[in-house]
Design a protein around this motif. Structure first.
Motif, mmCIF file in Angstrom:
data_model
loop_
_atom_site.group_PDB
_atom_site.id
_atom_site.type_symbol
_atom_site.label_atom_id
_atom_site.label_comp_id
_atom_site.label_asym_id
_atom_site.label_seq_id
_atom_site.Cartn_x
_atom_site.Cartn_y
_atom_site.Cartn_z
ATOM 1 N N LEU A 224 0.810 -1.208 0.000
ATOM 2 C CA LEU A 224 0.000 0.000 0.000
ATOM 3 C C LEU A 224 0.850 1.268 0.000
ATOM 4 N N ASP A 225 2.170 1.078 0.023
ATOM 5 C CA ASP A 225 3.113 2.203 -0.028
ATOM 6 C C ASP A 225 2.808 3.231 1.056
ATOM 7 N N ILE A 226 2.683 2.755 2.298
ATOM 8 C CA ILE A 226 2.424 3.646 3.427
ATOM 9 C C ILE A 226 3.696 4.432 3.733
ATOM 10 N N LYS A 227 3.574 5.734 3.840
ATOM 11 C CA LYS A 227 4.739 6.570 4.105
ATOM 12 C C LYS A 227 5.070 6.554 5.595
ATOM 13 N N PRO A 228 6.312 6.260 5.953
ATOM 14 C CA PRO A 228 6.698 6.207 7.368
ATOM 15 C C PRO A 228 7.072 7.580 7.902
ATOM 16 N N ASN A 229 7.266 7.643 9.205
ATOM 17 C CA ASN A 229 7.713 8.857 9.862
ATOM 18 C C ASN A 229 9.191 8.697 10.205
ATOM 19 N N ARG A 230 10.031 9.336 9.426
ATOM 20 C CA ARG A 230 11.476 9.201 9.621
ATOM 21 C C ARG A 230 11.943 9.931 10.880
ATOM 22 N N LEU A 231 11.393 11.120 11.113
ATOM 23 C CA LEU A 231 11.847 11.910 12.250
ATOM 24 C C LEU A 231 11.549 11.219 13.579
ATOM 25 N N ASP A 232 10.343 10.643 13.703
ATOM 26 C CA ASP A 232 10.003 9.918 14.930
ATOM 27 C C ASP A 232 10.930 8.726 15.123
ATOM 28 N N PHE A 233 11.217 8.028 14.027
ATOM 29 C CA PHE A 233 12.091 6.860 14.108
ATOM 30 C C PHE A 233 13.476 7.258 14.623
ATOM 31 N N GLU A 234 14.042 8.321 14.069
ATOM 32 C CA GLU A 234 15.372 8.751 14.500
ATOM 33 C C GLU A 234 15.350 9.204 15.954
ATOM 34 N N LYS A 235 14.284 9.897 16.350
ATOM 35 C CA LYS A 235 14.181 10.359 17.735
ATOM 36 C C LYS A 235 14.073 9.171 18.693
ATOM 37 N N GLN A 236 13.291 8.162 18.313
ATOM 38 C CA GLN A 236 13.074 7.031 19.201
ATOM 39 C C GLN A 236 14.291 6.120 19.286
ATOM 40 N N LEU A 237 15.181 6.224 18.328
ATOM 41 C CA LEU A 237 16.429 5.456 18.430
ATOM 42 C C LEU A 237 17.225 5.886 19.662
ATOM 43 N N LYS A 238 17.040 7.138 20.088
ATOM 44 C CA LYS A 238 17.706 7.585 21.319
ATOM 45 C C LYS A 238 17.256 6.710 22.490
ATOM 46 N N GLU A 239 15.946 6.463 22.564
ATOM 47 C CA GLU A 239 15.418 5.621 23.635
ATOM 48 C C GLU A 239 15.981 4.207 23.517
ATOM 49 N N PHE A 240 16.073 3.711 22.282
ATOM 50 C CA PHE A 240 16.611 2.372 22.065
ATOM 51 C C PHE A 240 18.044 2.272 22.576
ATOM 52 N N TYR A 241 18.873 3.282 22.283
ATOM 53 C CA TYR A 241 20.270 3.242 22.704
ATOM 54 C C TYR A 241 20.400 3.329 24.220
ATOM 55 N N VAL A 242 19.437 4.003 24.878
ATOM 56 C CA VAL A 242 19.438 4.042 26.338
ATOM 57 C C VAL A 242 19.064 2.679 26.906
ATOM 58 N N LYS A 243 18.037 2.061 26.319
ATOM 59 C CA LYS A 243 17.565 0.765 26.817
ATOM 60 C C LYS A 243 18.546 -0.360 26.489
#
Length: 284
Positions: A224-243
């Motif tokens: 369906l070619d759903i467009k993702p949110n790149r900015l949210d993904f990059e921001k949430q990677l910060k949380e991933f690196y903390v966890k």
């Protein structure tokens, strides 16, 4: 959770695009608690469009309209609590209530059939629940999904009698996630998580040890070619690196992180459901 007036003013300023950088304890607290802002050296944080979107969502969850917010009158939550206690009530505004719907066959709470009129739902204090007759309890992250879209989910994917609970917010519904754990244990219910398809959603479901989670079809997203949110993904990677400072996530999570990277970002529930993406129940 109660927030300082300085933090509330800062979030409102970011949401309304009046604040583009800040250097204060409130800015540091906001970054620590909500990952809103980008460190810009020293104690300063800068705010981009993705931060304004996050700030606007925070305001909505807390019942604040940035366009009409007046700090001299206090927040809706603080004013509501003040008025409630002026009447000598021990119940904070909405905070002790669960928002519940039923999917599939009829479930029962306190031996009463749970019926939902149209887009309505039951509000009940957890302390008033004496018994539940159902198979599972599913916690939904977004209020819009809970209100308007949950009936679009194929109920055959879920246990035949599934209670659906809004995760809750400080302004409406309290904090339902820990309550769902208690109810599931007490009444022998399976626990299902239904969160945004993003890094934060995956981490939250893993930390809360759900039995299952509802995950969108990757092939449908691609088809369906759903467009993702790149900015949210990059921001949430910060949380991933903390966890996960070693950057090694649980094996089941890695495939989803790889998909986000390949797709160019992550996704929210409302957009996926609205586009007709299918879902599947995955065991954690």
């Amino acid at each position: 959770m109660k927030y300082s007036e300085a933090l509330i003013r800062l979030v409102v300023g970011i949401a309304s695009n009046r604040v583009r950088d800040a250097s204060s304890k409130a800015a540091a607290d906001l970054y620590r608690m909500q990952l809103i802002g980008t460190p810009a050296g020293g104690k300063r944080f800068s705010y981009q469009s993705c931060d304004r979107s996050s700030a606007m969502k925070w305001c909505e969850l807390n019942g604040i309209n940035p366009a009409t917010y007046d700090p001299s009158k206090g927040t809706r939550q603080s004013m509501g609590e003040q008025r409630v206690f002026e009447k000598k009530s021990g119940v904070s505004l909405f905070s002790n209530f669960l928002c519940i719907k039923s999917l599939g066959e009829c479930s029962y709470i306190n031996d009463v059939a749970l019926s939902n009129p149209g887009q309505g739902h039951l509000c009940i204090r957890a302390s008033d629940i004496k018994n539940i007759s159902a198979d599972a309890i599913m916690v939904v992250e977004n209020f819009e999904t809970f209100l308007d879209q949950i009936d679009f989910i194929d109920s055959q994917l879920l246990p035949s009698r599934t209670l659906v609970i809004f995760r809750g917010s400080p302004q409406f519904g309290g904090k339902a996630e820990p309550i769902s754990v208690k109810l599931a244990s007490e009444f022998n219910l399976l626990r299902i998580g239904f969160y945004d398809y993003d890094v934060s959603g995956l981490i939250k479901q893993y930390e809360l040890a759900y039995d299952f989670c509802l995950i969108p079809s990757k092939s449908d997203i691609a088809k369906l070619d759903i467009k993702p949110n790149r900015l949210d993904f990059e921001k949430q990677l910060k949380e991933f690196y903390v966890k996960y400072p070693s950057r090694v996530p649980p094996l089941w999570m890695q495939g989803h992180l790889d998909f986000f990277e390949a797709a160019g970002g992550s996704f929210v529930q409302e957009r996926l459901i609205g586009a007709g993406v299918g879902f599947q129940l995955c065991k954690l």
